[in-house]
Motif scaffolding. Sequence first.
Motif, mmCIF file in Angstrom:
data_model
loop_
_atom_site.group_PDB
_atom_site.id
_atom_site.type_symbol
_atom_site.label_atom_id
_atom_site.label_comp_id
_atom_site.label_asym_id
_atom_site.label_seq_id
_atom_site.Cartn_x
_atom_site.Cartn_y
_atom_site.Cartn_z
ATOM 1 N N ARG A 130 -20.601 0.864 21.054
ATOM 2 C CA ARG A 130 -19.786 -0.161 20.404
ATOM 3 C C ARG A 130 -19.926 -0.043 18.892
ATOM 4 N N ALA A 131 -18.762 0.047 18.213
ATOM 5 C CA ALA A 131 -18.761 0.208 16.761
ATOM 6 C C ALA A 131 -18.116 -1.003 16.108
ATOM 7 N N ASP A 132 -18.527 -1.261 14.873
ATOM 8 C CA ASP A 132 -17.863 -2.253 14.050
ATOM 9 C C ASP A 132 -17.329 -1.502 12.843
ATOM 10 N N VAL A 133 -16.007 -1.213 12.875
ATOM 11 C CA VAL A 133 -15.407 -0.399 11.825
ATOM 12 C C VAL A 133 -14.934 -1.291 10.681
ATOM 13 N N GLU A 134 -15.340 -0.932 9.466
ATOM 14 C CA GLU A 134 -14.838 -1.620 8.278
ATOM 15 C C GLU A 134 -13.940 -0.637 7.547
ATOM 16 N N PRO A 150 -23.326 -3.715 17.419
ATOM 17 C CA PRO A 150 -22.429 -2.597 17.121
ATOM 18 C C PRO A 150 -22.925 -1.753 15.932
ATOM 19 N N LEU A 151 -22.569 -0.462 15.953
ATOM 20 C CA LEU A 151 -22.901 0.430 14.844
ATOM 21 C C LEU A 151 -21.869 0.231 13.742
ATOM 22 N N LYS A 152 -22.355 -0.067 12.538
ATOM 23 C CA LYS A 152 -21.426 -0.306 11.419
ATOM 24 C C LYS A 152 -20.972 1.015 10.810
ATOM 25 N N ILE A 153 -19.658 1.180 10.732
ATOM 26 C CA ILE A 153 -19.106 2.418 10.157
ATOM 27 C C ILE A 153 -18.008 2.053 9.168
ATOM 28 N N GLN A 154 -18.110 2.576 7.959
ATOM 29 C CA GLN A 154 -17.019 2.412 7.000
ATOM 30 C C GLN A 154 -16.104 3.622 7.108
ATOM 31 N N VAL A 155 -14.812 3.345 7.184
ATOM 32 C CA VAL A 155 -13.819 4.408 7.352
ATOM 33 C C VAL A 155 -12.738 4.205 6.294
ATOM 34 N N THR A 176 -8.389 8.908 6.097
ATOM 35 C CA THR A 176 -8.519 10.136 5.288
ATOM 36 C C THR A 176 -9.465 11.116 5.983
ATOM 37 N N GLY A 177 -10.182 10.625 6.984
ATOM 38 C CA GLY A 177 -11.189 11.455 7.652
ATOM 39 C C GLY A 177 -12.580 11.195 7.082
ATOM 40 N N ASP A 178 -12.654 10.503 5.945
ATOM 41 C CA ASP A 178 -13.961 10.213 5.349
ATOM 42 C C ASP A 178 -14.548 8.941 5.935
ATOM 43 N N MET A 179 -15.824 8.980 6.167
ATOM 44 C CA MET A 179 -16.515 7.857 6.818
ATOM 45 C C MET A 179 -17.988 7.884 6.473
ATOM 46 N N ILE A 180 -18.631 6.737 6.670
ATOM 47 C CA ILE A 180 -20.087 6.704 6.521
ATOM 48 C C ILE A 180 -20.657 5.652 7.469
ATOM 49 N N ILE A 181 -21.788 5.993 8.050
ATOM 50 C CA ILE A 181 -22.461 5.074 8.969
ATOM 51 C C ILE A 181 -23.444 4.242 8.156
ATOM 52 N N LEU A 182 -23.460 2.934 8.350
ATOM 53 C CA LEU A 182 -24.393 2.078 7.618
ATOM 54 C C LEU A 182 -25.533 1.669 8.544
ATOM 55 N N LEU A 183 -26.749 1.948 8.102
ATOM 56 C CA LEU A 183 -27.914 1.572 8.908
ATOM 57 C C LEU A 183 -28.742 0.510 8.183
ATOM 58 N N ASP A 184 -28.958 -0.622 8.839
ATOM 59 C CA ASP A 184 -29.777 -1.705 8.265
ATOM 60 C C ASP A 184 -31.258 -1.400 8.395
ATOM 61 N N LYS A 185 -31.576 -0.712 9.502
ATOM 62 C CA LYS A 185 -32.982 -0.422 9.813
ATOM 63 C C LYS A 185 -33.107 1.061 10.164
ATOM 64 N N PRO A 186 -34.325 1.602 10.043
ATOM 65 C CA PRO A 186 -34.482 3.016 10.396
ATOM 66 C C PRO A 186 -34.127 3.271 11.869
ATOM 67 N N GLY A 187 -33.467 4.424 12.120
ATOM 68 C CA GLY A 187 -33.134 4.817 13.485
ATOM 69 C C GLY A 187 -34.339 5.412 14.175
ATOM 70 N N PRO A 188 -34.192 6.127 15.272
ATOM 71 C CA PRO A 188 -32.885 6.417 15.874
ATOM 72 C C PRO A 188 -32.299 5.252 16.695
ATOM 73 N N LYS A 189 -33.125 4.294 17.100
ATOM 74 C CA LYS A 189 -32.563 3.209 17.921
ATOM 75 C C LYS A 189 -31.798 2.222 17.043
ATOM 76 N N VAL A 190 -30.571 1.936 17.439
ATOM 77 C CA VAL A 190 -29.734 1.016 16.670
ATOM 78 C C VAL A 190 -29.183 -0.048 17.616
ATOM 79 N N GLU A 191 -29.267 -1.306 17.186
ATOM 80 C CA GLU A 191 -28.654 -2.403 17.945
ATOM 81 C C GLU A 191 -27.140 -2.296 17.771
#
Length: 443
Positions: A415-419, A383-388, A366-381
């Motif tokens: 590297r992303a982990d898309v859900e 894969p980056l979790k993204i719900q799409v 649909t084009g809608d998405m959100i990035i999920l962050l477990d810990k404060p950024g900006p550095k992220v381990e």
Amino acid sequence: MDDTLFNEQIETMGAEELRTIQEIKFSKQLDYVWQKSLFYQKKFGKYGIKREDIKSLEDLIHLPFTEKDELRKSQEEHPPLGTHCVAPMDDIIRIHSSSGTTGIPTFVGITRHDHKVWTDITARSLYAKSVRPTDILIHAVGLTFFVGGLPVKDAIEHIGAAFVPIGTGASDRVVMTTKRLGGNALHCTPSYAQYLADYVRKKYHMDPSELGFRKLVVGAEPGGGVPTVKKRLQNEYQGLVSEGMGNSDAAPIIFGECPAQQGMHFCAQEYIFPELIDPDSGEALPMKDGAEGELVYTLLDRECCPVVRFRTRDRITIFTDPCECGRTSFRIRCIGRTDDMLILLGVNVFPSAIKDVITSFRPRTTGDMIILLDKPGPKVEPPLKIQVEYSPGEKNLDTLKKELETSLRDKLVFRADVELVPEGTLPRFEMKANLIKKLYEEA
Ligand SMILES: [Zn+2]
């Protein structure tokens, strides 16, 4: 479309002639700052800088930057407006607030003169964005506090277009009013334009283009410059999407995109002196075609809250090749804000760039998405979790997930982990979209 300019003289001025005007205004403004601003007296004093050390704009690089946090602190310690506010309260005619995306909101006061300057810059930007006196503009943005409200009203009226203040959270009123009045221009955030398109399709079984908006005047978030988002909105409404960008500490709308759609033109020629810097080293970068960096503003004509070398935290790309509209000012695209930036194994990633990739998969997503962050950024381990969100018709979810992850890796080098989640799962935004969801407790 008519290709006139709001202020032809200043908007087509050559670089040298403009520089002369800027130098005169800079010198006058700096005298004023040195005499009146306790904030800058202290700051410049700390660095041992004297007024006579700064002879021209060329010497600007010897002055320290001003950070938003310093203004916030100055306001907390010296209420109501801080030591950077130099106008007496009897000269201040209005007090606005910054949107508070990065902490406690700060107040910004303006005098009658500042109001005139704001209106001139904002009108010039909106005119570049194709607003004309014959337009009936539906304002689907809040009128309160936020500089995208009342100052835009002033500027629209200054152009001579009809301003229809509807505000947010009133989509039915937008639809009814637009129909009855024949509104042809919509001022809103790109997120709201998308929200409204989905809304009228579902509730009124209506194609968004039937609303009759041939001009979508958008701003306040990067969406209008995200290629796939812009294309989608132009198709939905069958209208021209023009992007703008401002800053609550400088002016409400400073950049406006002309119909050539090759970036947003700088529209505060004689009022604000822009610089481009390397956001990490703070080093000034040449304003040449294709250069990337952070925007820094020095106000050249401000009575109430003058700021010098103010770091906007806006990351931009600059374009200086001539534009067919005749404006001589440089153009920009905003890549994102430093505050939203994520770093994955040393690679900078902006949420709006991820949004661009996800939207390019429409209609499968649909084009809608959100990035999920477990810990404060900006550095992220990674894969980056993204719900799409996937569209109802999409059957092969494993393939879609893989294709999205591959595309993100190829285009943005992380590297992303898309859900994948069903349509309608993720929040819709009527003001600015929030592309990041924090799963941790904020300090
Ligand atoms: Zn142009």
